[in-house]
Design an enzyme around this catalytic site. Structure first.
Site, short mmCIF file in Angstrom:
data_model
loop_
_atom_site.label_atom_id
_atom_site.label_comp_id
_atom_site.label_asym_id
_atom_site.label_seq_id
_atom_site.Cartn_x
_atom_site.Cartn_y
_atom_site.Cartn_z
CD GLN A 1 -3.00 -0.97 0.06
OE1 GLN A 1 -3.12 0.07 -0.59
NE2 GLN A 1 -3.74 -2.04 -0.20
N GLY B 1 1.30 -5.16 -8.42
CA GLY B 1 0.95 -4.46 -9.64
C GLY B 1 -0.43 -3.86 -9.65
CB THR C 1 7.53 -19.52 -18.57
OG1 THR C 1 8.20 -20.74 -18.87
CG2 THR C 1 7.63 -18.58 -19.75
CB CYS D 1 -7.41 -10.67 0.64
SG CYS D 1 -6.67 -9.52 -0.52
#
Length: 382
Positions: free
Chosen positions: A180, A201, A238, A322
């Site tokens: 945050q 992000g 990857t 969450c």
């Protein structure tokens, strides 16, 4: 189903920045594996390296200190679970106000977890923190200290300078959840005390599904996901080049798009409006980041208020997003000593790069209508 007209829940996830969208779309047209040595692979590798520099710049980090992960939760888990193993920690120190990602990761280590309390203003008890460090030193134990910089529910900014001064000079490991704080406060990871730091992000306008763990050189040994040597061997799998490119683009644009002073003025406007329509409103936390207000009007349950606001096209939350979409009791407010009956009235409004005065005015008008119905029911009951 229509989209909510006004989004006021940026601490959960900010709106996608146009620059991030453009970077993602451009990357999706590229083909290959960033680890391949042919031209297509090298092009993706260059894209990732460019984004690494952009994220590093916003975090005050060196490019080589950025390890891309699938989320901030993964970065937090790598730091705590991987760090506890790498540094042979004896115990984990967390605060009572940590995000669930920190608390669950600490629990997953299987080590003793010591909880540092919060005071009524939401600040970490530094006296208790110092005492725990002194106790561990006397016992010859090595601690992993995992603390947040800015609380996701209240927006309270922890005294990072004092935390750094307490833990930094010791042999204990310091991990900071800066999710945050990233993009909202000046970060100087390279020049500050923390050994590791997590950023995300989708809190700064990139898509969800990408985060980063910032690591000092001595913490390069910290691992969570083994694999084929990606991210300089620090995180297997990857790389998601499109998401990484979008993260980088968001980081590069965020300084310009996120106007801290303007959002602080909007929060002041919001809280002035709240006090005008509800003089008994309680606003939690004192020294807060400028885009958040966590408040409660006694008797107005947050579940009811959120439902009413949602019907009016206003998206807010009651705290962390969450917890499987549930509206539950806030462990942060409980740690601050807030009475349960008041805590269950708490709402969080968090603004972002595209928030306007009109958004705040619409929220005040909407919340006033909900208060009116609440008072009407109270009058009828009387």
């Amino acid at each position: 189903m229509t989209k909510p007209a006004i989004y006021l829940d940026h601490n959960a996830a900010s709106l996608l920045l146009p620059e991030a969208r453009a970077a993602l779309v451009a990357a999706l047209d590229m083909v290959g594996n960033p680890s391949s040595v042919h031209g297509h692979g090298r092009a993706l590798r260059n894209l990732i390296d460019s984004a690494r520099g952009q994220v590093a710049s916003l975090a005050g980090a060196e490019r080589k200190q950025v390890v891309f992960t699938g989320s901030a939760t993964e970065a937090i888990t790598q730091a705590i679970v991987g760090g506890a193993k790498a540094f042979a920690s004896s115990a984990i120190l967390v605060s009572a106000g940590e995000h669930a990602a920190v608390l669950k990761a600490a629990e997953a280590t299987g080590l003793p977890v010591v909880t540092i309390g919060l005071n009524g203003d939401g600040f970490i008890d530094l006296d208790q923190l110092g005492a725990e460090i002194a106790r561990a030193d006397a016992a010859g134990e090595t601690l992993l200290v995992a603390l947040h910089w800015v609380n996701n529910e209240t927006g309270v900014v922890q005294p990072m300078g004092r935390i750094n001064a307490l833990v930094g000079p010791t042999r204990h490991t310091l991990f900071i959840d800066a999710v945050q704080a990233f993009g909202k406060l000046p970060l100087d990871f390279a020049g500050s005390a923390p050994d590791m730091m997590a950023v995300s992000g989708h809190k700064i306008g990139s898509p969800a599904g990408i985060g980063a763990l910032l690591v000092k050189a001595h913490a390069d040994v910290v691992r969570l996901i083994p694999g084929g040597g990606q991210e300089q061997g620090r995180r297997g799998g990857t790389e998601a080049a499109g998401l990484i490119a979008a993260f980088g683009a968001a980081a590069a644009a965020y300084d310009e798009k996120y106007q801290h002073a303007g959002l602080l003025a909007l929060i002041d406007k919001l809280e002035t409006g709240l006090r005008a329509i509800a003089p008994d409103v309680v606003i939690f936390g004192d020294e807060r980041i400028g885009n958040v207000s966590n408040f409660a009007v006694p008797g107005v349950k947050n579940a009811t208020a959120m439902m009413g606001l949602d019907l009016l096209g206003l998206s807010v939350s009651s705290g962390s997003a969450c917890s499987s979409g549930k509206v539950g009791a806030s462990h942060v407010l409980a740690a601050m000593g807030v009475a349960p009956e008041l805590a269950e009235c708490a709402l969080r409004v968090s603004l972002g790069w595209n928030s306007t005065a009109a958004d705040v005015e619409a929220f005040i008008a909407g919340f006033e209508s909900i208060l009116g119905r609440h008072r009407s029911r109270q009058g009828q009951a009387a």
